[in-house]
Design a protein around this motif. Structure first.
Motif, short mmCIF file in Angstrom:
data_model
loop_
_atom_site.label_atom_id
_atom_site.label_comp_id
_atom_site.label_asym_id
_atom_site.label_seq_id
_atom_site.Cartn_x
_atom_site.Cartn_y
_atom_site.Cartn_z
N GLY A 1 0.61 -0.95 -0.24
CA GLY A 1 0.10 -0.11 0.09
C GLY A 1 1.05 1.11 0.56
N LEU A 2 2.50 1.35 0.21
CA LEU A 2 3.19 2.56 -0.57
C LEU A 2 2.56 3.74 -1.33
CD1 LEU A 2 5.92 0.77 1.09
CD2 LEU A 2 4.48 1.52 2.68
N VAL A 3 2.47 2.54 -2.34
CA VAL A 3 2.36 3.27 -3.58
C VAL A 3 1.50 4.55 -3.62
CG1 VAL A 3 2.04 3.36 -5.99
CG2 VAL A 3 3.61 1.83 -5.02
N ASP A 4 0.08 3.27 -3.62
CA ASP A 4 -1.09 4.43 -2.71
C ASP A 4 -1.16 5.99 -2.20
OD1 ASP A 4 -1.98 2.71 -4.92
OD2 ASP A 4 -3.06 1.91 -3.66
N TYR A 5 0.13 4.97 -0.76
CA TYR A 5 -0.31 6.18 0.11
C TYR A 5 0.29 7.25 -0.40
CZ TYR A 5 -2.00 3.87 3.78
OH TYR A 5 -2.83 3.32 5.10
N CYS A 6 1.68 6.91 -1.55
CA CYS A 6 2.19 8.35 -1.38
C CYS A 6 2.20 9.36 -2.70
CB CYS A 6 4.02 7.44 -2.39
SG CYS A 6 5.23 7.51 -0.87
N ALA A 7 0.99 8.65 -3.89
CA ALA A 7 0.39 8.26 -4.73
C ALA A 7 -0.81 9.55 -4.27
CB ALA A 7 -0.08 7.55 -5.47
N LYS A 8 -1.78 9.50 -3.02
CA LYS A 8 -2.88 10.11 -3.11
C LYS A 8 -2.49 11.32 -2.28
CE LYS A 8 -6.10 6.33 -2.53
NZ LYS A 8 -6.36 5.92 -1.58
N SER A 9 -0.86 10.84 -1.80
CA SER A 9 -0.54 12.39 -1.18
C SER A 9 0.05 13.58 -2.00
CB SER A 9 1.05 11.82 0.23
OG SER A 9 1.73 13.03 0.61
N ILE A 10 0.77 13.59 -3.13
CA ILE A 10 1.21 14.31 -3.57
C ILE A 10 0.20 15.00 -4.56
CG2 ILE A 10 2.71 13.67 -6.49
CD1 ILE A 10 4.18 11.18 -5.37
N ILE A 11 -0.93 13.98 -4.95
CA ILE A 11 -2.17 14.62 -5.85
C ILE A 11 -3.07 15.29 -4.42
CG2 ILE A 11 -5.04 13.74 -6.89
CD1 ILE A 11 -3.44 11.15 -7.06
N SER A 12 -2.83 15.26 -3.45
CA SER A 12 -3.54 16.32 -2.97
C SER A 12 -2.58 17.41 -2.39
CB SER A 12 -3.95 15.22 -1.14
OG SER A 12 -2.68 14.86 -0.59
N LYS A 13 -1.35 17.32 -2.17
CA LYS A 13 -0.76 18.65 -2.48
C LYS A 13 -1.13 18.73 -2.78
CE LYS A 13 1.90 16.74 1.45
NZ LYS A 13 0.92 15.65 1.85
N ALA A 14 -0.66 19.06 -5.03
CA ALA A 14 -1.07 19.03 -5.41
C ALA A 14 -2.09 19.77 -6.28
CB ALA A 14 -0.76 18.34 -6.86
N MET A 15 -3.79 19.62 -6.14
CA MET A 15 -4.60 20.41 -5.99
C MET A 15 -4.35 21.58 -4.75
SD MET A 15 -7.36 16.51 -5.27
CE MET A 15 -8.54 17.25 -5.17
N GLU A 16 -3.54 21.57 -4.10
CA GLU A 16 -3.21 22.95 -2.71
C GLU A 16 -3.27 24.02 -3.49
OE1 GLU A 16 -2.14 21.44 0.93
OE2 GLU A 16 -3.55 19.85 1.03
N ASP A 17 -1.46 23.37 -3.94
CA ASP A 17 -0.87 23.95 -4.89
C ASP A 17 -0.52 23.52 -6.25
OD1 ASP A 17 0.82 25.93 -5.74
OD2 ASP A 17 2.76 26.05 -3.86
N PRO A 18 -0.97 23.72 -7.08
CA PRO A 18 -0.75 23.20 -8.13
C PRO A 18 0.41 23.94 -8.98
CG PRO A 18 -3.10 24.34 -9.32
CD PRO A 18 -2.67 25.15 -7.17
N ARG A 19 1.16 25.04 -8.13
CA ARG A 19 2.44 25.09 -8.97
C ARG A 19 3.34 23.95 -8.36
NH1 ARG A 19 3.35 30.31 -6.19
NH2 ARG A 19 2.11 29.30 -3.84
N LEU A 20 3.25 22.96 -7.51
CA LEU A 20 3.83 22.52 -7.44
C LEU A 20 4.77 21.42 -8.26
CD1 LEU A 20 2.95 21.09 -3.92
CD2 LEU A 20 5.35 21.81 -4.09
N LEU A 21 3.69 21.24 -9.62
CA LEU A 21 4.41 20.73 -10.61
C LEU A 21 5.17 21.72 -11.56
CD1 LEU A 21 0.37 19.49 -11.53
CD2 LEU A 21 1.91 18.26 -10.53
N GLY A 22 5.03 22.53 -11.40
CA GLY A 22 5.30 23.56 -12.48
C GLY A 22 4.97 24.77 -13.24
N GLU A 23 5.29 25.93 -13.14
CA GLU A 23 4.51 27.33 -13.14
C GLU A 23 4.03 26.91 -15.21
OE1 GLU A 23 3.86 29.93 -11.56
OE2 GLU A 23 5.10 29.27 -9.67
#
Length: 577
Positions: free
Chosen positions: A149-171
């Motif tokens: 379940g480690l892959v899902d935990y990391c992926a969900k963490s990355i997606i939720s943080k990108a929703m909060e701040d899309p600039r994490l993906l790049g300007e």
């Protein structure tokens, strides 16, 4: 802390003796020696294997252990009661090894798996950077990490943080969107960057998702698209990923992997215009063709390029010309996509594309390896692109033809005539027409056409000046200043002398033209018949076709065919007096 550590050491320490059995494992080229009994106190898997067959060689039964040198060192030190050095880079593999060996609390209190998962939950999941780094280490043991379940935990963490701040993906990529596109200013399907207030200046650098392999990157970006994360930031991440994995010279990435990458990225790219630059799209198309990607991938790129072709440059066009030896059908499809999707009322974009094709034709015309058929095909596209734009001349096409004939002097007269078929003398400027009339590289028949059109242009220029000259100097009587009158008379006298010289030149051109026309009419041919029909050919004005229908008709978007004759001249029966 010291007492707790002492208690652990007392409960797990075993005296070394010759009778103590050892377990030897080959991990990543290194030999690891472990105490079976000591390991069995922490590992339920080893305890069960020893219980079933105490004398069995366990190394053959543990070949699929998902361990590397660092993780096995941590297991060994943990079994000896020494503190573990858990980090973001090793936590995923240590967790998988602990799960594989059954190092759970059910077998031994405060076991390695519990400690690893606690560290993962507290130190990895809350951080964007740690989540990306940990996920990167899971690529080689993806099945084990996914099962835990480690892959899902990391992926969900990355997606939720990108929703909060899309600039994490790049300007978002800055593109100069044409203001006069002819479309409504409130169009929703065209991205226009909004000014954002930066309340806090973020000093730290976010980890780039391009660290991840395609098996992890693709599903995460797909999930972000489903979560409606701004597409401009997703596009920025895709561009960076392509630069890292596709456009780089990394020899570790083979052609099959690159093909999978380009096909996957095209599916992830937003369909809206101006999300990425034309240069990026042309680069993607270049690699897609070189890697023999699927037709859906190539068609998707051609469609996206066509939608924003008015933002392209000649350098962009040359990207697909170098390795594909001037793919005429590819350029034709891109142009067709442009005209099918260009719905603006302002012809600015049409003019930019027509100029682009002219410059591209001029750029490739100097290539000595360019075949005549390919050049003529591109020249036809250039002519069609300018059709319906009354303010544009055919000077660009003429310049390309002149360069091509200069670089390919081996062409026969018939081949030169086939090339010059794309030229329409009526659409040449006065300077270009005069140059063509004296150009020795052109076939004789086209020189005659140029002379004839030059004659008509001279007449059109002379007639209004003659009318002005014949009107006398009446303007002088309206001014009481005698000096002004004298200057006016001198200017008029100079104009009369100039007109006389022009009349003489016209008569000389008429005589030359008549002689050459009679010669051609006796010899026959398409150009001769074209000259004999100059006075009778007229354009049918059944209905004035709009610029859009004309463009779409030229590039196969409509159902009607267009006339191939470009040598028609309307002769005005006006003679100087």
């Amino acid at each position: 802390m010291a007492a707790a550590r002492k208690g652990i050491e007392c409960s797990t320490w075993r005296p070394r003796s010759k009778l103590t059995s050892e377990l030897q494992l080959h991990i990543c080229g290194s030999l690891f020696t472990l105490d079976k009994e000591l390991l069995a106190t922490k590992s339920s898997k080893i305890a069960k294997l020893i219980h079933r067959n105490p004398n069995a060689d366990l190394s053959n039964l543990l070949r699929d252990i998902p361990a590397d040198r660092e993780s096995m060192d941590i297991v060994r030190t943990f079994c000896h009661g020494i503190g573990t050095n858990l980090t973001t880079e090793n936590i995923v593999r240590v967790s998988c090894v602990a799960k594989y060996l059954g190092m759970t609390d059910d077998h031994s209190p405060e076991n390695l798996l519990t400690r690893a998962l606690t560290f993962f939950e507290r130190r990895v999941v809350p951080s964007w950077n740690n989540s990306v780094r940990a996920l990167k280490t899971a690529e080689n043991i993806l099945d084990h990490a996914s099962e835990l379940g480690l892959v899902d935990y990391c992926a969900k963490s990355i997606i939720s943080k990108a929703m909060e701040d899309p600039r994490l993906l790049g300007e978002s990529i800055k593109i100069n969107i044409p203001i006069s596109d002819g479309e409504d200013s409130n169009e929703e399907n065209v991205y226009k960057p909004n000014a954002r207030r930066k309340l806090f200046d973020i000093e730290w650098k976010s980890e780039d998702l391009s660290l991840l392999g395609l098996r992890l990157y693709g599903p995460i970006i797909n999930a972000m698209i489903q979560q409606k994360i701004p597409q401009e930031n997703i596009a920025a991440s895709i561009c960076q990923y392509a630069k890292t994995w596709l456009f780089s010279d990394d020899e570790k990435v083979d052609e099959n992997s690159r093909r999978e990458i380009v096909e996957a990225l095209v599916q992830l790219l937003p369909h809206e215009r101006y999300m990425v630059t034309c240069t990026f799209l042309f680069n993607m198309l270049r690699y897609a063709k070189y890697l023999d990607a699927s037709s859906d991938c190539i068609n998707g790129l051609e469609l996206r390029i066509g939608k924003q072709l008015d933002q392209a440059s000649v350098k962009d066009m040359m990207l697909i010309a170098k390795d594909e030896q001037y793919d005429t059908e590819c350029v034709r499809r891109i142009l067709k996509n442009f005209y099918m999707h260009y719905t603006g009322r302002d012809p600015t974009g049409l003019g930019l594309v027509a100029e682009l094709i002219d410059e591209f034709l001029i750029e490739i015309s100097a290539d000595i390896d360019l075949k005549m058929e390919t050049f003529v095909a591109f020249a036809d596209m250039s002519v069609a692109a300018s059709e319906g734009l009354s303010h544009r001349t055919s000077d660009g096409v003429y310049r390309a033809v002149d360069i091509y004939l200069d670089k390919h002097r081996h062409l026969t007269e018939t081949e030169k005539e086939e090339i010059c078929r794309v030229l329409n003398c009526n659409r040449l400027s006065g300077g270009a027409c005069e140059h063509a009339a004296q150009n020795e590289r052109l076939p004789v028949r086209f020189v005659v056409q140029a002379l004839y059109v030059a004659q008509l242009k001279l007449r059109e220029a002379i007639v209004p000046r003659i009318l002005v000259g014949g009107g006398g100097g009446g303007g002088g009587s309206e001014n009481s200043n005698s000096g002004f009158v004298k200057r006016q008379e001198k200017e008029e006298e100079g104009e009369r002398m100039e007109i006389e010289r022009m009349e003489s030149k016209v008569k000389e051109l008429e005589r030359e033209c008549d002689v050459m026309r009679r010669e051609i009419e006796r010899g026959g041919g398409c150009c001769g018949s074209g000259l004999s029909n100059y006075n009778v050919v007229k354009k049918n004005k059944i209905g004035k076709m709009s610029v859009w229908k004309e463009m779409k008709r030229k590039f196969g978007c409509g159902i009607s065919m267009y006339d191939d004759c470009h040598c028609q001249v309307k002769k005005k029966k006006v003679h100087p007096r």
